[in-house]
Design an enzyme around this catalytic site. Structure first.
Site, short mmCIF file in Angstrom:
data_model
loop_
_atom_site.label_atom_id
_atom_site.label_comp_id
_atom_site.label_asym_id
_atom_site.label_seq_id
_atom_site.Cartn_x
_atom_site.Cartn_y
_atom_site.Cartn_z
N SER B 160 35.74 46.84 43.89
CA SER B 160 34.97 45.56 43.14
C SER B 160 33.79 45.18 43.81
CB SER B 160 36.11 44.56 43.04
OG SER B 160 35.61 43.63 41.94
N ASP B 236 40.93 47.41 32.76
CA ASP B 236 40.58 46.49 33.72
C ASP B 236 39.83 45.31 32.87
OD1 ASP B 236 38.73 45.22 35.72
OD2 ASP B 236 38.55 46.99 36.97
N HIS B 269 42.65 45.96 37.26
CA HIS B 269 41.72 45.75 38.49
C HIS B 269 42.52 45.54 39.77
CE1 HIS B 269 37.43 44.94 39.65
NE2 HIS B 269 37.86 43.55 40.36
#
Lengths: 291, 291
Positions: B160, B236, B269
């Site tokens: 991320s 995600d 995620h």
């Protein structure tokens, strides 16, 4: 993702989904439900391997966590899903006690919420909700087997307080479990500070009631055997004061109980130890679950 | 276990041990040290595989974590030590920002402490301590290479915000890294809310400065290539608003950049996604680190 309700075959059993995450081709799901045995809401996590989504009924490993843990720690830290996915085993990890603002608690980390010790409490105020032994033995597997694509093959494992719980549940209910294992279990709780504090509070001063929850005492007099694997780090900070694996070894020797106990050089009490050897434990259980 | 001080070859570099845990035959260690680049204390974790204790100098994978993480999350949750142990790779995971009561911060989880975005801040109050780009590029590897049994082969990965950091560091310093990878990176931060908020605060309103920290813009004009692997879950929750992998793919296509980007069905995620594919990333880096 959260919020959907799943009605099971038993109309009294209603599950609320907390979270769903894909993991190694399967799913890690967390649920809340009203636990009749505990008379309060309870949480558990389940790893469902990909085989369970393909119409197959998979066996179940129950995992009991240690002091202060919730249903999340094992799923986050043990690295078990990789192996469970390959082997086609579901893993169910309940929270370690009843919880809530109206549930009895204690300031210590080793008593009350997060520290249910997998007993049925006999003493007030604990006997109102703290019935983790019955919950893990009966209500939880009934719920799992009524709700998910699993068969009736069960094994049980755990860490520290949860290792104690896993060994005691298997020793007292050998027909219910194909195999048992533990990491760093509290092996002789009647003789260590953690166990004495918890058992005095939950079970009372009369030590006759304590013997039903002591793996070393139970293993010494067991008449039916469950194949059992224990791993213990020799750098575990609680080894001598709290865990006492030598008492379990002595009991197994006396009773020729099928216990394999490995001492692991340099390993401590943390999840890093569990992660390092969880594959061995899952392979051990798979051999017994898929017979 | 904590508390011992390690003096490195550079007398200015003094490491304080926070914790040591054996893991898959190696060790996970956490340290604090005074970071000159950040002008404050900083923490990092390192996994040293068993080969490092046997007189071998091992290559290093730098791991950059995402928003809100510390140096601990990756070591706890990714399940990377198993593979790094087998491959003989060290992994270094720094905290995600300078931290402390006297360090600038923000109420949002996506700015300030835990959200350094791997930039050198230009704007007050952030430019006092927030120099994560220089820290990860220079001071941290110098410290690691002066202190631990590692060689000068480096790769870099992250998740991320940390995936953004890993890609940017490799794109701007292709001679320093053998390979780069990312899970769910913020691929085009100049065009997403997380990036715009952070870059406005750290770099100012002048968007000319932003382009130096945008992986898609950098990949489009790169003249030296670093083999790069990206994994992205298609479930995600931040995919469309924040991550925009299609911008990275377009840049790679334009510039024939060696990017392999895999979209993974049903993955979100979380660290459960990272754990499911970390072995692929470590094998990818090992091929380039051990050439």
């Amino acid at each position: 993702m959260g919020g959907q309700n799943i009605r099971t075959k038993d109309a009294n059993m209603s599950l609320k989904t907390i979270s769903v995450n894909k993991s190694f081709g399967g799913q890690i799901k967390r649920y809340a439900h009203h636990a009749n045995t505990l008379d309060c809401d309870m949480r558990f996590a389940i790893y469902l391997p990909p085989q369970a989504a393909n119409g197959q009924k998979v066996p179940v490993l129950y995992w009991l966590s240690g002091l202060t843990c919730t249903e999340e720690n094992f799923m986050h830290k043990a690295g078990a899903a990789r192996v469970a996915s390959a082997l086609g085993i579901a893993i169910v990890a309940p929270d370690t006690s009843p919880r809530g603002t109206d549930i009895a608690d204690d300031d210590g980390y080793d008593l009350g919420q997060g520290a249910g010790f997998y007993v049925n409490a006999l003493q007030p105020p604990w006997n109102r909700h703290y019935h983790m032994y019955d919950y893990v033995l009966n209500e939880l597997p009934q719920l799992i087997e009524a709700t998910f694509p699993v068969n009736d093959k069960r094994s049980i494992s755990g860490h520290s307080m949860g290792g104690h719980g896993a060994l005691v549940l298997a020793l007292r209910n050998p027909a219910r479990f194909q195999s048992a294992s533990a990491f760093s279990p509290i092996s002789n709780p009647v003789n260590c500070p953690w166990g004495q504090k918890a058992f005095t509070a939950y079970l009372g001063e009369d030590k006759a009631a304590w013997a039903d929850y002591d793996a070393s005492l139970l293993m010494q007099k067991a008449t039916q055997f469950v194949p059992t694997l224990v791993d213990q780090g020799d750098a575990d900070e609680f080894l001598e004061t709290q865990l006492k694996p030598e008492m379990l070894e002595a009991a197994a020797r006396t009773n020729t109980y099928p216990l394999e106990l490995n001492r692991r050089e340099g390993y401590d009490h943390s999840y890093y130890f569990i992660a390092s050897f969880i594959e061995d434990h899952l392979l051990f259980h798979a051999r017994h679950l898929t017979l």
